[in-house]
Write an enzyme that holds these catalytic residues in place. Structure first.
Site, mmCIF file in Angstrom:
data_model
loop_
_atom_site.group_PDB
_atom_site.id
_atom_site.type_symbol
_atom_site.label_atom_id
_atom_site.label_comp_id
_atom_site.label_asym_id
_atom_site.label_seq_id
_atom_site.Cartn_x
_atom_site.Cartn_y
_atom_site.Cartn_z
ATOM 1 N N ASP A 7 40.819 43.408 44.769
ATOM 2 C CA ASP A 7 40.358 42.502 43.696
ATOM 3 C C ASP A 7 39.215 41.663 44.241
ATOM 4 O O ASP A 7 39.007 41.585 45.462
ATOM 5 C CB ASP A 7 41.493 41.585 43.210
ATOM 6 C CG ASP A 7 41.048 40.689 42.050
ATOM 7 O OD1 ASP A 7 40.368 41.194 41.136
ATOM 8 O OD2 ASP A 7 41.355 39.484 42.060
ATOM 9 N N SER A 8 38.499 41.019 43.315
ATOM 10 C CA SER A 8 37.426 40.122 43.735
ATOM 11 C C SER A 8 37.996 38.900 44.458
ATOM 12 O O SER A 8 37.281 38.232 45.190
ATOM 13 C CB SER A 8 36.650 39.646 42.510
ATOM 14 O OG SER A 8 37.529 38.948 41.647
ATOM 15 N N CYS A 70 41.466 44.902 39.431
ATOM 16 C CA CYS A 70 40.427 44.028 38.910
ATOM 17 C C CYS A 70 39.839 44.733 37.693
ATOM 18 O O CYS A 70 39.325 45.856 37.807
ATOM 19 C CB CYS A 70 39.359 43.830 39.981
ATOM 20 S SG CYS A 70 37.929 42.888 39.415
ATOM 21 N N ASN A 71 39.948 44.094 36.548
ATOM 22 C CA ASN A 71 39.433 44.719 35.322
ATOM 23 C C ASN A 71 37.921 44.827 35.352
ATOM 24 O O ASN A 71 37.349 45.790 34.842
ATOM 25 C CB ASN A 71 39.856 43.905 34.100
ATOM 26 C CG ASN A 71 41.342 44.020 33.846
ATOM 27 O OD1 ASN A 71 41.790 44.906 33.142
ATOM 28 N ND2 ASN A 71 42.121 43.134 34.447
ATOM 29 N N GLU A 162 40.179 30.252 41.237
ATOM 30 C CA GLU A 162 39.889 30.476 42.663
ATOM 31 C C GLU A 162 39.772 29.143 43.398
ATOM 32 O O GLU A 162 40.102 29.037 44.571
ATOM 33 C CB GLU A 162 38.594 31.289 42.838
ATOM 34 C CG GLU A 162 38.717 32.758 42.456
ATOM 35 C CD GLU A 162 39.510 33.601 43.461
ATOM 36 O OE1 GLU A 162 39.420 33.347 44.665
ATOM 37 O OE2 GLU A 162 40.230 34.524 43.010
ATOM 38 N N CYS A 194 42.123 40.459 32.555
ATOM 39 C CA CYS A 194 41.629 40.038 33.871
ATOM 40 C C CYS A 194 42.881 39.745 34.673
ATOM 41 O O CYS A 194 43.785 39.052 34.186
ATOM 42 C CB CYS A 194 40.765 38.787 33.738
ATOM 43 S SG CYS A 194 40.416 38.002 35.327
ATOM 44 N N HIS A 196 43.534 37.837 36.975
ATOM 45 C CA HIS A 196 43.837 36.435 37.269
ATOM 46 C C HIS A 196 44.678 35.804 36.141
ATOM 47 O O HIS A 196 45.461 34.890 36.388
ATOM 48 C CB HIS A 196 42.551 35.607 37.388
ATOM 49 C CG HIS A 196 41.810 35.773 38.675
ATOM 50 N ND1 HIS A 196 41.143 36.925 39.016
ATOM 51 C CD2 HIS A 196 41.620 34.902 39.710
ATOM 52 C CE1 HIS A 196 40.564 36.759 40.198
ATOM 53 N NE2 HIS A 196 40.839 35.547 40.649
#
Ligand code: DGL
Length: 269
Positions: A7-8, A70-71, A162, A194, A196
């Protein structure tokens, strides 16, 4: 070899946690490209290049299978990476298609023509890059007809999460849900597109109201991964589980521990 989860940043941990609960015998290596998060405000070429770098790092570390949790990366980069050809014996999967299969009540590999489905009005919450890619609408059109999708680009939300600013993140969820509802007052289903966002699933549910069905991507992806590994048992093997980040390991460990409510220790990627 462990299964890689990319993922990012921290969002993919929602998918990882569901996969670990579903597949306790599988070892996972998590890779968060925290130094470059958020991806959702980047140009597609940039997202593709960063995703390739993360996926290659996981392949090089011995993971034969990598899940893009991660979309944004799944929407923008997955197809390009697959079309360019992956190294022999290596695989990369995304999180988009399992979610659309769940929405359209299809089993894996059901390639029959698109058909009418029960859900007609769908709200999509995702990053700006995922929304602009229109990948969700494209994949949906392969499987269903007559579904009206209203997409809300949730600017600022990943950054706030984040940063660990959950008060701002909650306020942003409420304002993005209000904005969506002005465009589509009565969605039947909502996709948290997403990885997150499941960390704020309760806030989404509260803001959307009880009549909206919220699809939980981590569980859907974990079930689909379990199914995939049953068909590809050669991709499961032992490996040292670890958590890697391109950001500051201490900071990222603190946030991850706060989000998953268990101790998680990241190392430098
Ligand atoms: N978790 C990523 C996703 O699913 C977040 C993307 C971002 O970094 O903006 O889209």
């Amino acid at each position: 070899m462990a299964v890689g989860v990319f993922d990012s940043g921290l969002g993919g941990l929602t998918v990882l946690a569901a996969a670990q609960a579903r597949l306790p015998e599988v070892d996972f290596v998590y890779y968060g490209d925290t130094a470059h998060a958020p991806y959702g405000v980047r140009e597609p070429a940039d997202i593709e290049q960063l995703t390739r770098a993360g996926v290659s790092a996981l392949w090089d570390s011995g993971c034969d299978l990598v899940v893009l949790a991660c979309n944004t990366a799944s929407a923008v980069a997955l197809r390009k990476i697959q079309e360019a050809g992956v190294p022999q014996g290596k695989r990369v999967l995304g999180v988009f298609v399992p979610m659309i299969e769940a929405l359209t009540e299809r089993n894996w590999g059901d390639n029959s023509p698109p058909r009418e489905v029960d859900v007609k009005h769908v709200a999509l919450f995702a990053t700006p890059a995922t929304v602009s890619s229109r990948a969700f609408q494209r994949e949906l059109a392969f499987r269903a007809i007559g579904v009206d999708v209203e997409a809300q680009a949730c600017g600022g939300l990943v950054d706030a999460m984040e940063e660990g600013d959950m008060i701002l993140a909650e306020a942003l969820v409420r304002s993005h849900v209000d904005a969506l509802k002005r465009k589509m007052p009565n969605p039947q289903a909502a996709i948290l597109g997403c990885t997150h966002y499941p960390l704020l699933e309760d806030v989404f549910r509260d803001a959307l109201g009880p009549e909206v069905k919220v699809l939980s991507q981590p569980q859907i992806v974990a079930a689909s991964l379990a199914d995939y590994l049953e068909r590809h048992p050669d991709l499961v093997g032992a490996g040292a589980p670890s958590y890697l980040t391109t950001g500051d390991p201490r900071r990222v460990s603190d946030r991850a521990t706060q989000f998953l409510r268990r101790h998680i220790a990241f190392e430098a990627a």
